[in-house]
Design a protein around this motif. Structure first.
Motif, PDB file in Angstrom:
ATOM      1  N   PHE A  57      55.834   8.010   2.613  1.00  0.00           N
ATOM      2  CA  PHE A  57      54.388   7.914   2.761  1.00  0.00           C
ATOM      3  C   PHE A  57      53.916   8.571   4.057  1.00  0.00           C
ATOM      4  N   GLY A  58      54.700   8.490   5.101  1.00  0.00           N
ATOM      5  CA  GLY A  58      54.359   9.159   6.350  1.00  0.00           C
ATOM      6  C   GLY A  58      54.304  10.664   6.182  1.00  0.00           C
ATOM      7  N   ILE A  59      55.274  11.209   5.459  1.00  0.00           N
ATOM      8  CA  ILE A  59      55.296  12.652   5.199  1.00  0.00           C
ATOM      9  C   ILE A  59      54.101  13.049   4.338  1.00  0.00           C
ATOM     10  N   VAL A  60      53.761  12.226   3.356  1.00  0.00           N
ATOM     11  CA  VAL A  60      52.609  12.514   2.495  1.00  0.00           C
ATOM     12  C   VAL A  60      51.320  12.495   3.307  1.00  0.00           C
ATOM     13  N   MET A  90      46.438  19.559   5.099  1.00  0.00           N
ATOM     14  CA  MET A  90      45.554  20.163   4.099  1.00  0.00           C
ATOM     15  C   MET A  90      44.085  19.983   4.476  1.00  0.00           C
ATOM     16  N   VAL A  91      43.735  18.835   5.068  1.00  0.00           N
ATOM     17  CA  VAL A  91      42.358  18.622   5.522  1.00  0.00           C
ATOM     18  C   VAL A  91      41.988  19.648   6.585  1.00  0.00           C
ATOM     19  N   VAL A  92      42.884  19.857   7.545  1.00  0.00           N
ATOM     20  CA  VAL A  92      42.601  20.809   8.618  1.00  0.00           C
ATOM     21  C   VAL A  92      42.494  22.227   8.062  1.00  0.00           C
ATOM     22  N   ILE A  93      43.381  22.588   7.140  1.00  0.00           N
ATOM     23  CA  ILE A  93      43.354  23.932   6.560  1.00  0.00           C
ATOM     24  C   ILE A  93      42.044  24.179   5.818  1.00  0.00           C
ATOM     25  N   THR A  94      41.629  23.215   4.979  1.00  0.00           N
ATOM     26  CA  THR A  94      40.391  23.418   4.234  1.00  0.00           C
ATOM     27  C   THR A  94      39.172  23.388   5.159  1.00  0.00           C
ATOM     28  N   LEU A  95      39.238  22.586   6.222  1.00  0.00           N
ATOM     29  CA  LEU A  95      38.143  22.576   7.191  1.00  0.00           C
ATOM     30  C   LEU A  95      38.001  23.934   7.869  1.00  0.00           C
ATOM     31  N   VAL A  96      39.115  24.514   8.293  1.00  0.00           N
ATOM     32  CA  VAL A  96      39.083  25.826   8.949  1.00  0.00           C
ATOM     33  C   VAL A  96      38.597  26.899   7.976  1.00  0.00           C
ATOM     34  N   ILE A 130      37.022  16.609   1.271  1.00  0.00           N
ATOM     35  CA  ILE A 130      36.716  15.200   1.039  1.00  0.00           C
ATOM     36  C   ILE A 130      37.773  14.573   0.140  1.00  0.00           C
ATOM     37  N   GLN A 131      38.257  15.296  -0.850  1.00  0.00           N
ATOM     38  CA  GLN A 131      39.305  14.783  -1.732  1.00  0.00           C
ATOM     39  C   GLN A 131      40.593  14.530  -0.954  1.00  0.00           C
ATOM     40  N   TYR A 132      40.977  15.459  -0.082  1.00  0.00           N
ATOM     41  CA  TYR A 132      42.187  15.267   0.714  1.00  0.00           C
ATOM     42  C   TYR A 132      42.043  14.083   1.666  1.00  0.00           C
ATOM     43  N   GLN A 133      40.868  13.916   2.247  1.00  0.00           N
ATOM     44  CA  GLN A 133      40.646  12.784   3.134  1.00  0.00           C
ATOM     45  C   GLN A 133      40.730  11.467   2.368  1.00  0.00           C
ATOM     46  N   LEU A 191      43.763   6.554   0.905  1.00  0.00           N
ATOM     47  CA  LEU A 191      44.407   5.776  -0.147  1.00  0.00           C
ATOM     48  C   LEU A 191      45.892   5.566   0.156  1.00  0.00           C
ATOM     49  N   VAL A 192      46.575   6.605   0.602  1.00  0.00           N
ATOM     50  CA  VAL A 192      47.993   6.477   0.940  1.00  0.00           C
ATOM     51  C   VAL A 192      48.169   5.538   2.121  1.00  0.00           C
ATOM     52  N   CYS A 193      47.267   5.604   3.110  1.00  0.00           N
ATOM     53  CA  CYS A 193      47.331   4.667   4.247  1.00  0.00           C
ATOM     54  C   CYS A 193      47.149   3.234   3.776  1.00  0.00           C
ATOM     55  N   ALA A 194      46.219   3.028   2.850  1.00  0.00           N
ATOM     56  CA  ALA A 194      45.982   1.680   2.308  1.00  0.00           C
ATOM     57  C   ALA A 194      47.216   1.161   1.584  1.00  0.00           C
ATOM     58  N   VAL A 195      47.844   2.013   0.795  1.00  0.00           N
ATOM     59  CA  VAL A 195      49.071   1.608   0.095  1.00  0.00           C
ATOM     60  C   VAL A 195      50.180   1.292   1.100  1.00  0.00           C
TER      61      VAL A 195
END
Length: 76
Positions: A5-8, A15-21, A58-61, A66-70
């Motif tokens: 989960f940490g790697i995910v 991916m968030v940073v890439i799409t933001l840039v 927004i989808q990646y965030q 969700l992964v953090c919640a799990v």
């Protein structure tokens, strides 16, 4: 399992940073012609790209949250 989960989460953050840039670059590529168009002409391809990249970010965030919640639920 926590390592997975940490790697995910790290992957999703990248991916968030890439799409933001990419979105910022697309925004900077907008020309004065794009900004001075008549409102009824519809969106330009560049504006559609900006919208698509914002939605992907927004989808990646959301997926990272969700992964953090799990991960937090499994830690109990």
């Amino acid at each position: 399992m926590n390592v997975f989960f940490g790697i995910v989460i790290v992957g999703l953050m990248i991916m968030v940073v890439i799409t933001l840039v990419r979105g910022i670059i697309a925004f900077l590529n907008s020309t004065k012609e794009d900004l001075n168009r008549a409102p009824g002409d519809g969106p330009t391809p560049n504006q559609l790209l900006q919208n698509k990249l914002m939605f992907k970010r927004i989808q990646y965030q959301a997926a990272a949250i969700l992964v953090c919640a799990v991960l937090l639920a499994m830690a109990r």
